[in-house]
Write a protein that holds these residues in place. Structure first.
Motif, PDB file in Angstrom:
ATOM      1  N   ALA A  50       0.838  -1.171  -0.018  1.00  0.00           N
ATOM      2  CA  ALA A  50      -0.053  -0.049  -0.001  1.00  0.00           C
ATOM      3  C   ALA A  50       0.870   1.105  -0.024  1.00  0.00           C
ATOM      4  N   SER A  51       2.166   1.085   0.612  1.00  0.00           N
ATOM      5  CA  SER A  51       3.021   2.463   0.260  1.00  0.00           C
ATOM      6  C   SER A  51       3.881   2.405  -0.751  1.00  0.00           C
ATOM      7  N   LYS A  52       3.611   3.123  -1.573  1.00  0.00           N
ATOM      8  CA  LYS A  52       4.528   3.341  -2.886  1.00  0.00           C
ATOM      9  C   LYS A  52       5.966   3.633  -2.637  1.00  0.00           C
ATOM     10  N   LEU A  53       6.043   4.334  -1.523  1.00  0.00           N
ATOM     11  CA  LEU A  53       7.449   4.849  -1.260  1.00  0.00           C
ATOM     12  C   LEU A  53       8.136   3.775  -0.939  1.00  0.00           C
ATOM     13  N   ALA A  54       7.613   2.931   0.059  1.00  0.00           N
ATOM     14  CA  ALA A  54       8.259   1.323   0.644  1.00  0.00           C
ATOM     15  C   ALA A  54       8.618   0.648  -0.608  1.00  0.00           C
ATOM     16  N   MET A  55       7.458   0.557  -1.441  1.00  0.00           N
ATOM     17  CA  MET A  55       7.630  -0.412  -2.667  1.00  0.00           C
ATOM     18  C   MET A  55       8.940   0.212  -3.619  1.00  0.00           C
ATOM     19  N   PHE A  56       8.972   1.501  -3.716  1.00  0.00           N
ATOM     20  CA  PHE A  56       9.898   2.122  -4.513  1.00  0.00           C
ATOM     21  C   PHE A  56      11.333   1.718  -3.881  1.00  0.00           C
ATOM     22  N   GLY A  57      11.451   1.898  -2.451  1.00  0.00           N
ATOM     23  CA  GLY A  57      12.800   1.363  -1.853  1.00  0.00           C
ATOM     24  C   GLY A  57      13.132   0.234  -1.939  1.00  0.00           C
ATOM     25  N   LEU A  58      12.259  -0.828  -1.923  1.00  0.00           N
ATOM     26  CA  LEU A  58      12.324  -2.231  -2.048  1.00  0.00           C
ATOM     27  C   LEU A  58      12.824  -2.540  -3.305  1.00  0.00           C
ATOM     28  N   VAL A  59      12.207  -1.858  -4.507  1.00  0.00           N
ATOM     29  CA  VAL A  59      12.769  -1.944  -5.877  1.00  0.00           C
ATOM     30  C   VAL A  59      14.067  -1.662  -6.072  1.00  0.00           C
ATOM     31  N   VAL A  60      14.395  -0.540  -5.520  1.00  0.00           N
ATOM     32  CA  VAL A  60      15.686  -0.170  -5.656  1.00  0.00           C
ATOM     33  C   VAL A  60      16.627  -0.734  -5.042  1.00  0.00           C
ATOM     34  N   PHE A  61      16.291  -1.297  -3.738  1.00  0.00           N
ATOM     35  CA  PHE A  61      17.150  -2.083  -3.135  1.00  0.00           C
ATOM     36  C   PHE A  61      17.725  -3.545  -3.782  1.00  0.00           C
ATOM     37  N   VAL A  62      16.444  -4.091  -4.349  1.00  0.00           N
ATOM     38  CA  VAL A  62      16.687  -5.175  -5.088  1.00  0.00           C
ATOM     39  C   VAL A  62      17.430  -5.099  -6.406  1.00  0.00           C
ATOM     40  N   ILE A  63      17.453  -3.961  -6.951  1.00  0.00           N
ATOM     41  CA  ILE A  63      18.354  -3.568  -8.371  1.00  0.00           C
ATOM     42  C   ILE A  63      19.891  -3.555  -7.683  1.00  0.00           C
ATOM     43  N   ILE A  64      19.815  -3.024  -6.640  1.00  0.00           N
ATOM     44  CA  ILE A  64      21.362  -2.812  -5.851  1.00  0.00           C
ATOM     45  C   ILE A  64      21.877  -4.106  -5.721  1.00  0.00           C
TER      46      ILE A  64
ATOM     47  N   LEU B 139      26.385   4.804  -2.107  1.00  0.00           N
ATOM     48  CA  LEU B 139      26.054   4.663  -0.588  1.00  0.00           C
ATOM     49  C   LEU B 139      24.880   5.181  -0.151  1.00  0.00           C
ATOM     50  N   LEU B 140      24.582   6.391  -0.528  1.00  0.00           N
ATOM     51  CA  LEU B 140      23.432   7.174   0.025  1.00  0.00           C
ATOM     52  C   LEU B 140      22.233   6.203  -0.606  1.00  0.00           C
ATOM     53  N   VAL B 141      21.993   6.197  -1.894  1.00  0.00           N
ATOM     54  CA  VAL B 141      20.960   5.332  -2.109  1.00  0.00           C
ATOM     55  C   VAL B 141      20.539   4.125  -1.389  1.00  0.00           C
ATOM     56  N   THR B 142      21.672   3.116  -1.348  1.00  0.00           N
ATOM     57  CA  THR B 142      21.699   2.014  -0.794  1.00  0.00           C
ATOM     58  C   THR B 142      21.038   2.005   0.695  1.00  0.00           C
ATOM     59  N   ILE B 143      21.635   3.052   1.546  1.00  0.00           N
ATOM     60  CA  ILE B 143      21.127   3.036   2.728  1.00  0.00           C
ATOM     61  C   ILE B 143      19.695   3.735   2.930  1.00  0.00           C
ATOM     62  N   VAL B 144      19.198   4.738   1.987  1.00  0.00           N
ATOM     63  CA  VAL B 144      17.864   5.105   1.888  1.00  0.00           C
ATOM     64  C   VAL B 144      16.922   4.451   1.713  1.00  0.00           C
ATOM     65  N   SER B 145      17.316   3.461   0.587  1.00  0.00           N
ATOM     66  CA  SER B 145      16.603   2.487   0.224  1.00  0.00           C
ATOM     67  C   SER B 145      16.077   1.213   1.210  1.00  0.00           C
ATOM     68  N   ILE B 146      17.057   1.058   2.145  1.00  0.00           N
ATOM     69  CA  ILE B 146      16.869   0.019   3.245  1.00  0.00           C
ATOM     70  C   ILE B 146      16.101   0.773   4.085  1.00  0.00           C
ATOM     71  N   ASN B 147      16.354   1.884   4.477  1.00  0.00           N
ATOM     72  CA  ASN B 147      15.639   2.813   5.534  1.00  0.00           C
ATOM     73  C   ASN B 147      14.100   2.868   5.223  1.00  0.00           C
ATOM     74  N   LEU B 148      13.761   3.008   3.959  1.00  0.00           N
ATOM     75  CA  LEU B 148      12.418   3.383   3.488  1.00  0.00           C
ATOM     76  C   LEU B 148      11.528   1.856   3.697  1.00  0.00           C
ATOM     77  N   VAL B 149      12.178   0.741   3.329  1.00  0.00           N
ATOM     78  CA  VAL B 149      11.801  -0.251   3.560  1.00  0.00           C
ATOM     79  C   VAL B 149      11.453  -0.910   5.009  1.00  0.00           C
ATOM     80  N   GLY B 150      12.618  -0.400   5.842  1.00  0.00           N
ATOM     81  CA  GLY B 150      12.558  -0.817   7.320  1.00  0.00           C
ATOM     82  C   GLY B 150      11.564  -0.030   7.959  1.00  0.00           C
ATOM     83  N   ASP B 151      11.306   1.371   7.746  1.00  0.00           N
ATOM     84  CA  ASP B 151      10.355   2.237   8.342  1.00  0.00           C
ATOM     85  C   ASP B 151       9.210   1.882   8.069  1.00  0.00           C
ATOM     86  N   HIS B 152       8.672   1.537   6.839  1.00  0.00           N
ATOM     87  CA  HIS B 152       7.483   0.875   6.709  1.00  0.00           C
ATOM     88  C   HIS B 152       7.110  -0.411   7.126  1.00  0.00           C
TER      89      HIS B 152
END
Length: 308
Positions: free
Chosen positions: A31-45, A284-297
């Motif tokens: 339901a959270s587009k931001l969390a899904m965006f973070g998950l997709v980015v992290f999977v790509i990484i 490094l910034l993109v990696t950490i932010v993507s993980i934090n988006l997933v963890g926060d949701h």
């Protein structure tokens, strides 16, 4: 008016889908587009890190492939032979920055995920033992946790690495030492609540072994907060490893991580050669932010009290 005959069969109805806890979790998380965006980015990484040997145009760990004459070339430059284009430039050793970032992601993710998993195993076991046993056992374990948390993480890690020396294994060990206390405190708080539940009393009345009660009954109900803390700690471990490598006490120079790549270009920032530190810093910034988006949701989904 049509009349339904007795012999005619009613049209079959589709069985209603049973909403399992897993389906509900997936639905709430998606339901959270931001969390899904973070998950997709992290999977790509993660995929880029796994397939780095196939994607990277150069093996930055092979010193035979490095040419000092190609050092500090701007993004888009070619080597002396004209056979290779450095799309993100090179560092002072002639290392292709794109290849260095892809391989550096592997080191950062291995160190972050590896240390977080081992620290979770150690901390969760001690936290559940403290909550279940109580008494002196609880006091001793929690005083160790308080002692560990009283030291700044970076200071404790620096002290350990100053004694052990550089190396990926030593960095992982240092991160485990400074991280396990967070898991222990989190799991203990949850286990103290679960220990008073009826199913624990029933298991004790059945004279089940202590290890079975802890790991088969108590642990599964402590997993939601453990998963949230573990996700956040992975990002924290990656950032801490980058800090240690930036200070020169992390991974060896022959196998640079993102932090060491940033350190290599720090002295050239004022001379206009920004790309040596800039692009690894962005990765490094993109990696950490993507993980934090997933963890926060995940924290919101796994904790019903935080759901609106």
């Amino acid at each position: 008016m049509s009349v339904t005959t007795a012999g005619s069969a009613a049209p079959p109805t589709k069985p209603a889908k049973v909403e399992t806890p897993f389906r509900r979790f997936v639905s709430d998380f998606a339901a959270s587009k931001l969390a899904m965006f973070g998950l997709v980015v992290f999977v790509i990484i993660v995929l880029l890190a796994i397939f780095a040997p196939l994607i990277a145009p150069q093996n930055p760990y092979d010193l035979a492939q490095l040419d000092i004459m190609d050092g500090r070339l701007e993004p888009g430059s070619q080597n002396a032979d004209g056979t290779m284009t450095y799309w993100l430039g090179t560092d002072d050793q002639g290392r292709d920055m794109l290849s260095g970032i892809l391989y550096g992601l592997r080191i950062s993710l291995i160190v972050g995920a590896g240390s977080a998993i081992v620290a979770a195993l150690v901390g969760a076991s001690l936290g559940m033992l403290a909550a279940y046993a109580g008494g002196r056992t609880d006091t001793v374990i929690m005083r160790l946790v308080d002692l560990q948390l009283s030291f700044p993480s970076i200071l404790a890690a620096l002290m350990i690495l100053a004694f052990l020396g550089k190396g990926i294994a030593n960095v992982v060990l240092a991160l485990i030492v400074v991280e396990w206390a967070y898991y222990a405190r989190t799991v203990r708080g949850t286990a103290l609540v679960e220990r008073r539940r009826e199913y624990i009393e029933a298991a004790q009345c059945l004279a089940l072994p202590t290890h079975r009660i802890i790991f088969r009954h108590l642990l599964p109900n402590c997993l939601p907060p453990l998963i949230v803390v573990g996700t956040m700690q992975v990002a924290r471990a990656i950032a801490l490893e980058a800090t240690l490598s930036f200070l020169g006490l992390g991974v060896p120079i022959t196998e640079p991580s993102l932090g060491l790549l940033i350190s290599n270009g720090y002295e050239y920032m004022l001379s206009g050669k920004y790309w040596i530190s800039f692009y690894p810093g962005i990765a490094l910034l993109v990696t950490i932010v993507s993980i934090n988006l997933v963890g926060d949701h995940l924290r919101d989904v796994l904790n019903p009290r935080l759901q609106k």
